[in-house]
Design a protein around this motif. Sequence first.
Motif, PDB file in Angstrom:
ATOM      1  N   ALA A 134       3.332   0.434   1.373  1.00  0.00           N
ATOM      2  CA  ALA A 134       3.299   1.813   0.886  1.00  0.00           C
ATOM      3  C   ALA A 134       2.122   2.034  -0.058  1.00  0.00           C
ATOM      4  CB  ALA A 134       4.613   2.148   0.181  1.00  0.00           C
ATOM      5  N   GLU A 135       1.837   1.040  -0.893  1.00  0.00           N
ATOM      6  CA  GLU A 135       0.661   1.141  -1.774  1.00  0.00           C
ATOM      7  C   GLU A 135      -0.616   1.178  -0.960  1.00  0.00           C
ATOM      8  OE1 GLU A 135       0.298   1.545  -5.174  1.00  0.00           O
ATOM      9  OE2 GLU A 135       2.415   2.055  -4.920  1.00  0.00           O
ATOM     10  N   GLY A 136      -0.652   0.375   0.109  1.00  0.00           N
ATOM     11  CA  GLY A 136      -1.804   0.398   0.996  1.00  0.00           C
ATOM     12  C   GLY A 136      -1.987   1.756   1.652  1.00  0.00           C
ATOM     13  N   GLU A 137      -0.869   2.375   2.035  1.00  0.00           N
ATOM     14  CA  GLU A 137      -0.946   3.708   2.635  1.00  0.00           C
ATOM     15  C   GLU A 137      -1.489   4.737   1.645  1.00  0.00           C
ATOM     16  OE1 GLU A 137       2.185   5.301   4.940  1.00  0.00           O
ATOM     17  OE2 GLU A 137       2.739   3.369   5.856  1.00  0.00           O
ATOM     18  N   LYS A 138      -1.117   4.587   0.372  1.00  0.00           N
ATOM     19  CA  LYS A 138      -1.638   5.506  -0.643  1.00  0.00           C
ATOM     20  C   LYS A 138      -3.152   5.361  -0.765  1.00  0.00           C
ATOM     21  CE  LYS A 138       2.551   5.623  -3.532  1.00  0.00           C
ATOM     22  NZ  LYS A 138       3.117   5.241  -4.850  1.00  0.00           N
TER      23      LYS A 138
END
Length: 251
Positions: A134-138
Amino acid sequence: MKLKVYADRLSQPVRAVIIFCEVNGIDYEEIKVDLANREHLTPEFAEINPMQQLPAIVHGTFKLFESHAILIYLASSFPGVADHWYPADVFKRSKIHSVLDWHHSNLRCGPTTIVRNTVLAPVLGRPLNPEAAAEGEKFLSASLSKIESVWLKGNGRFLLGGNQPSIADLSLVCDIMQLELLGETERNRLLGPYKEVQQWIENTRNATNPHFDEVHKILMKAKEKLQNPRLKGANNEGGGSDMKRTLHSRI
Protein backbone atom coordinates in the motif's frame (compact mmCIF):
# COMPACT_ATOMS: atom_id res chain seq x y z
CA MET A 1 38.01 -0.53 -27.30
CA LYS A 2 34.67 -2.25 -26.97
CA LEU A 3 32.19 -1.22 -24.32
CA LYS A 4 31.40 -3.90 -21.75
CA VAL A 5 27.99 -3.81 -20.08
CA TYR A 6 27.51 -5.91 -16.96
CA ALA A 7 23.87 -6.84 -16.92
CA ASP A 8 20.93 -8.92 -15.81
CA ARG A 9 17.92 -7.98 -17.93
CA LEU A 10 15.37 -8.50 -15.17
CA SER A 11 16.78 -5.30 -13.69
CA GLN A 12 14.91 -2.18 -14.79
CA PRO A 13 17.97 0.11 -15.06
CA VAL A 14 19.89 -2.58 -16.91
CA ARG A 15 17.14 -2.72 -19.52
CA ALA A 16 17.31 1.05 -20.00
CA VAL A 17 21.06 0.91 -20.67
CA ILE A 18 20.79 -2.05 -23.07
CA ILE A 19 17.92 -0.48 -25.02
CA PHE A 20 19.88 2.77 -25.31
CA CYS A 21 22.89 0.93 -26.72
CA GLU A 22 20.76 -0.98 -29.19
CA VAL A 23 18.78 2.02 -30.41
CA ASN A 24 21.93 4.07 -30.94
CA GLY A 25 24.01 1.38 -32.57
CA ILE A 26 26.62 1.34 -29.82
CA ASP A 27 28.91 -1.67 -30.16
CA TYR A 28 28.99 -3.42 -26.81
CA GLU A 29 29.56 -6.75 -25.14
CA GLU A 30 26.85 -7.78 -22.69
CA ILE A 31 28.38 -9.65 -19.75
CA LYS A 32 25.78 -11.56 -17.76
CA VAL A 33 25.96 -11.15 -14.01
CA ASP A 34 23.41 -13.53 -12.53
CA LEU A 35 21.89 -11.80 -9.54
CA ALA A 36 19.97 -14.92 -8.55
CA ASN A 37 23.28 -16.73 -8.11
CA ARG A 38 24.73 -13.71 -6.27
CA GLU A 39 27.41 -13.17 -8.89
CA HIS A 40 27.25 -9.44 -8.15
CA LEU A 41 28.62 -10.14 -4.67
CA THR A 42 31.83 -11.77 -5.84
CA PRO A 43 35.22 -10.11 -5.26
CA GLU A 44 35.73 -10.08 -9.01
CA PHE A 45 32.64 -7.99 -9.63
CA ALA A 46 33.48 -5.70 -6.72
CA GLU A 47 36.51 -4.67 -8.78
CA ILE A 48 34.06 -3.44 -11.44
CA ASN A 49 31.52 -1.91 -9.07
CA PRO A 50 32.36 -1.66 -5.37
CA MET A 51 28.65 -1.09 -4.67
CA GLN A 52 28.02 -4.54 -6.19
CA GLN A 53 24.91 -3.54 -8.09
CA LEU A 54 23.86 -3.54 -11.74
CA PRO A 55 24.31 -2.11 -14.27
CA ALA A 56 27.98 -1.30 -14.57
CA ILE A 57 30.20 -0.61 -17.57
CA VAL A 58 33.85 -0.80 -18.49
CA HIS A 59 35.11 1.21 -21.45
CA GLY A 60 38.83 0.74 -21.84
CA THR A 61 40.25 1.57 -18.43
CA PHE A 62 37.16 3.57 -17.43
CA LYS A 63 34.67 1.99 -15.04
CA LEU A 64 31.26 3.39 -14.17
CA PHE A 65 28.14 2.35 -12.26
CA GLU A 66 24.66 3.84 -11.63
CA SER A 67 22.37 3.73 -14.64
CA HIS A 68 21.72 7.46 -14.91
CA ALA A 69 25.45 8.20 -14.93
CA ILE A 70 25.98 5.44 -17.49
CA LEU A 71 23.28 6.80 -19.82
CA ILE A 72 24.79 10.29 -19.59
CA TYR A 73 28.25 8.92 -20.36
CA LEU A 74 27.04 6.90 -23.35
CA ALA A 75 25.07 9.81 -24.77
CA SER A 76 28.06 12.12 -24.38
CA SER A 77 30.85 9.81 -25.52
CA PHE A 78 29.65 7.82 -28.51
CA PRO A 79 29.34 9.37 -31.96
CA GLY A 80 26.03 9.19 -33.73
CA VAL A 81 23.81 9.49 -30.63
CA ALA A 82 21.02 11.91 -31.52
CA ASP A 83 20.96 15.15 -29.54
CA HIS A 84 17.43 14.58 -28.23
CA TRP A 85 18.65 11.84 -25.89
CA TYR A 86 20.85 14.24 -23.91
CA PRO A 87 20.74 17.71 -25.50
CA ALA A 88 23.77 19.95 -25.83
CA ASP A 89 21.59 22.87 -24.75
CA VAL A 90 22.46 23.37 -21.08
CA PHE A 91 18.91 24.40 -20.13
CA LYS A 92 17.36 21.27 -21.67
CA ARG A 93 20.12 19.12 -20.19
CA SER A 94 19.54 20.53 -16.72
CA LYS A 95 15.83 19.76 -16.97
CA ILE A 96 16.67 16.16 -17.79
CA HIS A 97 18.90 16.04 -14.72
CA SER A 98 16.03 17.32 -12.60
CA VAL A 99 13.86 14.40 -13.73
CA LEU A 100 16.61 11.85 -13.16
CA ASP A 101 17.37 13.19 -9.68
CA TRP A 102 13.68 13.06 -8.79
CA HIS A 103 13.32 9.53 -10.16
CA HIS A 104 15.33 7.60 -7.57
CA SER A 105 13.60 8.97 -4.48
CA ASN A 106 10.08 8.95 -5.93
CA LEU A 107 8.94 6.77 -8.84
CA ARG A 108 11.65 4.17 -8.20
CA CYS A 109 10.10 3.37 -4.82
CA GLY A 110 6.71 2.50 -6.30
CA PRO A 111 6.86 -0.47 -8.71
CA THR A 112 9.70 -2.22 -6.88
CA THR A 113 7.96 -2.06 -3.49
CA ILE A 114 4.63 -3.23 -4.90
CA VAL A 115 6.07 -6.17 -6.80
CA ARG A 116 8.30 -7.39 -3.98
CA ASN A 117 5.46 -7.41 -1.46
CA THR A 118 2.69 -8.90 -3.60
CA VAL A 119 3.18 -11.25 -6.53
CA LEU A 120 6.86 -11.90 -5.87
CA ALA A 121 6.61 -12.51 -2.13
CA PRO A 122 5.36 -16.15 -2.26
CA VAL A 123 7.99 -17.02 -4.86
CA LEU A 124 10.71 -15.81 -2.53
CA GLY A 125 9.23 -17.62 0.46
CA ARG A 126 8.16 -14.40 2.12
CA PRO A 127 4.75 -13.48 3.54
CA LEU A 128 2.59 -11.04 1.66
CA ASN A 129 2.94 -7.54 3.07
CA PRO A 130 -0.18 -5.53 2.21
CA GLU A 131 0.97 -2.56 4.28
CA ALA A 132 4.26 -2.24 2.41
CA ALA A 133 2.48 -2.75 -0.92
CA ALA A 134 0.00 0.00 0.00
CA GLU A 135 2.90 2.36 0.73
CA GLY A 136 4.35 1.46 -2.64
CA GLU A 137 1.03 2.29 -4.29
CA LYS A 138 1.05 5.70 -2.61
CA PHE A 139 4.53 6.39 -3.99
CA LEU A 140 3.45 5.20 -7.42
CA SER A 141 0.24 7.21 -7.51
CA ALA A 142 1.93 10.39 -6.31
CA SER A 143 4.74 9.93 -8.82
CA LEU A 144 2.45 9.28 -11.79
CA SER A 145 0.38 12.33 -10.86
CA LYS A 146 3.53 14.46 -10.79
CA ILE A 147 4.67 13.10 -14.13
CA GLU A 148 1.36 14.08 -15.71
CA SER A 149 1.03 17.48 -14.04
CA VAL A 150 4.65 18.60 -14.31
CA TRP A 151 6.54 16.84 -17.10
CA LEU A 152 3.84 15.73 -19.54
CA LYS A 153 2.18 19.11 -19.79
CA GLY A 154 1.70 20.64 -23.22
CA ASN A 155 1.63 19.06 -26.64
CA GLY A 156 4.86 17.08 -26.48
CA ARG A 157 4.83 13.29 -26.70
CA PHE A 158 7.59 12.85 -24.12
CA LEU A 159 8.78 14.32 -20.82
CA LEU A 160 9.58 18.03 -20.71
CA GLY A 161 7.46 18.68 -23.80
CA GLY A 162 9.76 16.85 -26.17
CA ASN A 163 8.71 15.28 -29.44
CA GLN A 164 11.50 12.71 -29.18
CA PRO A 165 12.60 10.70 -26.12
CA SER A 166 15.44 11.56 -23.78
CA ILE A 167 17.38 9.32 -21.43
CA ALA A 168 14.87 10.36 -18.75
CA ASP A 169 11.95 8.92 -20.71
CA LEU A 170 13.73 5.61 -21.19
CA SER A 171 14.84 5.32 -17.56
CA LEU A 172 11.43 6.06 -16.05
CA VAL A 173 9.43 3.95 -18.48
CA CYS A 174 11.64 0.90 -17.87
CA ASP A 175 10.89 1.29 -14.17
CA ILE A 176 7.14 1.42 -14.71
CA MET A 177 7.33 -1.67 -16.93
CA GLN A 178 8.09 -3.74 -13.82
CA LEU A 179 4.35 -3.53 -13.07
CA GLU A 180 3.83 -6.05 -15.89
CA LEU A 181 4.73 -8.75 -13.38
CA LEU A 182 1.49 -8.07 -11.51
CA GLY A 183 -0.65 -9.24 -14.43
CA GLU A 184 -3.04 -7.28 -16.60
CA THR A 185 -5.78 -6.69 -14.03
CA GLU A 186 -3.55 -5.19 -11.35
CA ARG A 187 -1.41 -3.29 -13.83
CA ASN A 188 -4.52 -1.74 -15.37
CA ARG A 189 -5.91 -0.85 -11.95
CA LEU A 190 -2.74 1.02 -11.07
CA LEU A 191 -2.13 2.73 -14.40
CA GLY A 192 -5.76 3.09 -15.53
CA PRO A 193 -6.37 6.58 -14.09
CA TYR A 194 -3.24 7.95 -15.81
CA LYS A 195 -4.12 8.12 -19.50
CA GLU A 196 -1.29 10.49 -20.36
CA VAL A 197 1.24 8.24 -18.67
CA GLN A 198 -0.09 5.24 -20.58
CA GLN A 199 0.24 7.09 -23.86
CA TRP A 200 3.76 8.24 -22.96
CA ILE A 201 4.80 4.66 -22.18
CA GLU A 202 3.49 3.59 -25.58
CA ASN A 203 5.23 6.51 -27.29
CA THR A 204 8.54 5.54 -25.68
CA ARG A 205 8.06 1.91 -26.63
CA ASN A 206 7.27 2.80 -30.23
CA ALA A 207 10.23 5.18 -30.47
CA THR A 208 12.66 2.49 -29.35
CA ASN A 209 11.22 -0.64 -30.96
CA PRO A 210 12.03 -3.33 -31.93
CA HIS A 211 14.70 -3.11 -29.23
CA PHE A 212 12.28 -2.19 -26.42
CA ASP A 213 10.20 -5.34 -26.89
CA GLU A 214 13.24 -7.55 -27.43
CA VAL A 215 14.95 -6.43 -24.22
CA HIS A 216 11.71 -6.81 -22.26
CA LYS A 217 11.14 -10.41 -23.39
CA ILE A 218 12.71 -11.75 -20.20
CA LEU A 219 10.29 -9.68 -18.11
CA MET A 220 7.32 -11.01 -20.06
CA LYS A 221 8.52 -14.59 -19.56
CA ALA A 222 8.76 -13.96 -15.83
CA LYS A 223 5.24 -12.50 -15.93
CA GLU A 224 3.91 -15.68 -17.57
CA LYS A 225 5.49 -17.83 -14.89
CA LEU A 226 4.17 -15.67 -12.07
CA GLN A 227 0.66 -15.68 -13.50
CA ASN A 228 0.61 -19.44 -14.16
CA PRO A 229 -1.86 -20.97 -11.64
CA ARG A 230 -0.05 -24.33 -11.56
CA LEU A 231 3.27 -22.66 -10.82
CA LYS A 232 1.66 -20.44 -8.20
CA GLY A 233 0.41 -23.54 -6.43
CA ALA A 234 3.84 -25.14 -6.56
CA ASN A 235 5.40 -22.00 -5.13
CA ASN A 236 2.95 -21.86 -2.27
CA GLU A 237 3.69 -25.52 -1.46
CA GLY A 238 7.42 -24.84 -1.43
CA GLY A 239 8.10 -26.37 -4.82
CA GLY A 240 8.92 -23.21 -6.73
CA SER A 241 12.68 -23.38 -6.32
CA ASP A 242 13.35 -22.89 -10.03
CA MET A 243 11.21 -19.79 -10.11
CA LYS A 244 12.88 -18.52 -6.97
CA ARG A 245 16.30 -18.95 -8.52
CA THR A 246 15.09 -17.11 -11.60
CA LEU A 247 13.71 -14.06 -9.83
CA HIS A 248 15.38 -13.73 -6.43
CA SER A 249 17.29 -10.48 -5.98
CA ARG A 250 16.66 -9.34 -9.53
CA ILE A 251 13.51 -7.33 -9.14
